[in-house]
Enzyme design. Structure first.
Site, short mmCIF file in Angstrom:
data_model
loop_
_atom_site.label_atom_id
_atom_site.label_comp_id
_atom_site.label_asym_id
_atom_site.label_seq_id
_atom_site.Cartn_x
_atom_site.Cartn_y
_atom_site.Cartn_z
N CYS A 180 -0.55 -12.88 -1.52
CA CYS A 180 -1.06 -12.01 -2.02
C CYS A 180 -1.35 -12.02 -3.58
O CYS A 180 -2.24 -11.94 -4.27
CB CYS A 180 -0.61 -10.62 -1.63
SG CYS A 180 1.30 -10.63 -2.08
N HIS A 200 3.59 -6.01 -2.33
CA HIS A 200 2.21 -6.57 -2.19
C HIS A 200 1.26 -6.19 -3.06
O HIS A 200 1.35 -5.02 -3.66
CB HIS A 200 1.78 -5.95 -0.71
CG HIS A 200 0.52 -6.38 -0.25
ND1 HIS A 200 0.34 -7.69 0.50
CD2 HIS A 200 -0.73 -6.03 -0.06
CE1 HIS A 200 -0.68 -8.17 0.85
NE2 HIS A 200 -1.56 -6.95 0.53
N HIS A 238 -7.65 -8.49 -0.59
CA HIS A 238 -6.18 -8.99 -0.53
C HIS A 238 -6.30 -10.10 0.53
O HIS A 238 -6.83 -10.30 1.57
CB HIS A 238 -5.13 -7.74 -0.44
CG HIS A 238 -5.22 -7.32 1.01
ND1 HIS A 238 -4.08 -6.93 1.43
CD2 HIS A 238 -6.07 -6.95 1.71
CE1 HIS A 238 -4.29 -6.38 2.93
NE2 HIS A 238 -5.83 -6.47 3.10
#
Length: 390
Positions: free
Chosen positions: A305, A353, A365
Site C-alpha cells: 500500500c 494502511h 490502493h
C-alpha cells in the site's frame, strides 16, 4: 538342590491380576473389562458434549478472521518497510564512513612519513648542544645563519607532530562511528528478520483459513466486500506476478469495488486535483490498476500500500517516505469533507494502511495479497486521517 530352589520361585503376577486376586487369565479378563469401561466413559463424555470437536467456522467468521490477519500482516509489513529503510540508510552511512576513513588514513600515513624524514635528519645532525657547536665553528656567522634554519626546522617539526596527532584522532573518530553504524545495522537486520517472519506467518494463517472454504464461498465473500478477501498470493518480498487473471481478476477485479459511473475516470480525477503534482500522482495510480499486491514492494511489477502511494507521488515529483506512519506527516492534514484527488487517506488506529484519493469517495490502493491494485470506497475501512503531500 536346584529343583528345591526352583520350587520356591513364584511367577511374576500382572498388576491387574493382583487386584483381582487371580491368574494371568484373570488379568486378561480384567484388562478387557477396563478397556470396555474406558470406552464407555469416552462414549458418555462424547454424548454430553464436553469432548466434541470444534465446530467448523462459518464463511462470515473466516472472513472476519482473514481480514484481521491481513491487517495484522500489514502492520508488520510497515514495520518491515521502516526497518528496511533504516538498514539502507545505515549501509549508505557505513560506506561513506569507510571512504572517509580511507582518505584520512592516507593523510595520516603521509604525515607519518614526514615525521620519519624529520627524525632521520635530526639524527644525522648529531644533536650537539648549540653553544658547543658555536665554539667549535670556524665561521660563527655561518653557524648562526644555520641555527636560524634549524629553529625553523624545529618549528616545522612541531607543526608536523601536531598535525599527525590531529589526523590520528580524526581517523579514530571515524572508525568509532563506523563501528557504531555496523552495530546499528546488525540490530536493524535482526528486526527485519523478525518482521518478515511475522508477515509470512500471518499470511500463511490467512491462506489456511481460506483453504477451508469452497470456491463458491470465496467468490461470494469477494463479491460482498469488493475484493477485500482473497487467496493469499505474492507473499515473498520482491516476488512479481502477472496482473491479468490473478487474485480477483486483473483490471476487471481492480474496478470491482467502484459504483458504476461514480467518476469520470483518470482524466476527470486529474483535472480535479489541486495542483499538477497531485494530478500526475493520480494518473500514475490509475496506470497501476491491476498490478499485484507484493508486500515490501515499491514497483514497478507490484506494490504494497505505501509502496504504491510513494511511487505515485514520485511520479508527481514529490519524494514521500516509505511507511504509512511516516507518510502521514508528509503534508498538512486534510478534513475528510475537504478531500481532493491525490490526497493520501489512512486507515486503522495504527495508521497501517494508505490509499490515494481519486474523488467521489473513492481511492486507489493495494489491498492485500491476492487482490490487485484496485479502486475501492474510502469508507470500506476504518478511516483515520488524510494528508495532502507538499
Amino acid at each position: 538342590m536346584t529343583a528345591t530352589v526352583a520350587s520356591h520361585r513364584k511367577p511374576r503376577q500382572h498388576p491387574l491380576a493382583a487386584l483381582t486376586g487371580g491368574s494371568s487369565r484373570s488379568a486378561r479378563t480384567a484388562r478387557t473389562a477396563a478397556t470396555l469401561a474406558l470406552a464407555g466413559a469416552a462414549t458418555a463424555t462424547g454424548l454430553d458434549g464436553t469432548a466434541q470437536a470444534a465446530p467448523r467456522p462459518t464463511p462470515a467468521q473466516v472472513k472476519d478472521r482473514v481480514d484481521a490477519l491481513y491487517q495484522e500482516a500489514e502492520v508488520a509489513t510497515q514495520n518491515y518497510n521502516g526497518a528496511k529503510e533504516s538498514a539502507g540508510t545505515a549501509r549508505e552511512e557505513l560506506s561513506r564512513l569507510q571512504d572517509e576513513a580511507a582518505r584520512r588514513t592516507r593523510k595520516l600515513n603521509a604525515a607519518r612519513t614526514e615525521l620519519g624524514t624529520l627524525a632521520a635528519s635530526q639524527y644525522r645532525s648529531g644533536g650537539i648542544d648549540p653553544a658547543v657547536r658555536l665554539l667549535l665553528s670556524a665561521d660563527p656567522q655561518r653557524y648562526l645563519d644555520g641555527a636560524a634554519v634549524l629553529e625553523r626546522t624545529g618549528s616545522h617539526q612541531a607543526t608536523a607532530v601536531a598535525g599527525y596527532a590531529r589526523r590520528l584522532g580524526s581517523v579514530r573518530q571515524v572508525r568509532e562511528r563506523a563501528e557504531d553504524t555496523v552495530q546499528r545495522l546488525a540490530d536493524t537486520e535482526t528486526r527485519l528478520k523478525k518482521h518478515r517472519l511475522t508477515v509470512v506467518h500471518k499470511l500463511d494463517a490467512a491462506e489456511q483459513l481460506l483453504s477451508r472454504l469452497t470456491t463458491e464461498q470465496r467468490r461470494r465473500m469477494t463479491a460482498r466486500d469488493g475484493g477485500r478477501s482473497g487467496p493469499g498470493q505474492g507473499r515473498t518480498e520482491g516476488r512479481t506476478e502477472r496482473a491479468a487473471g490473478r487474485g480477483d481478476g486483473g483490471v476487471g477485479g481492480a474496478l470491482g469495488g467502484m459504483p458504476g459511473g461514480a467518476h469520470g475516470g483518470p482524466a476527470a480525477a486529474a483535472a480535479q486535483a489541486p495542483n499538477p503534482r497531485a494530478a500526475r500522482a493520480v494518473s500514475f495510480a490509475y496506470s497501476a490498476l491491476g498490478k499485484p499486491y507484493v508486500w515490501g514492494a515499491t514497483g514497478p511489477s507490484g506494490y504494497d500500500c505505501s509502496g504504491l502511494t510513494q511511487a505515485a507521488w514520485k511520479a508527481g515529483g514529490v519524494a514521500l517516505p516509505r511507511t504509512t506512519y511516516t507518510q502521514i506527516s508528509s503534508g498538512p492534514r486534510v478534513a475528510r469533507s475537504q478531500l481532493a484527488p491525490g490526497d493520501l487517506v489512512f486507515f486503522y488506529s495504527g495508521i497501517s494502511h494508505v490509499g490515494l484519493y481519486i474523488g467521489d469517495g473513492q481511492m486507489i490502493h493495494a489491498p492485500h495479497p491476492g487482490a490487485p491494485v484496485r479502486i475501492a470506497p474510502v469508507d470500506q475501512m476504518p478511516f483515520a486521517a488524510a494528508t495532502r503531500p507538499a
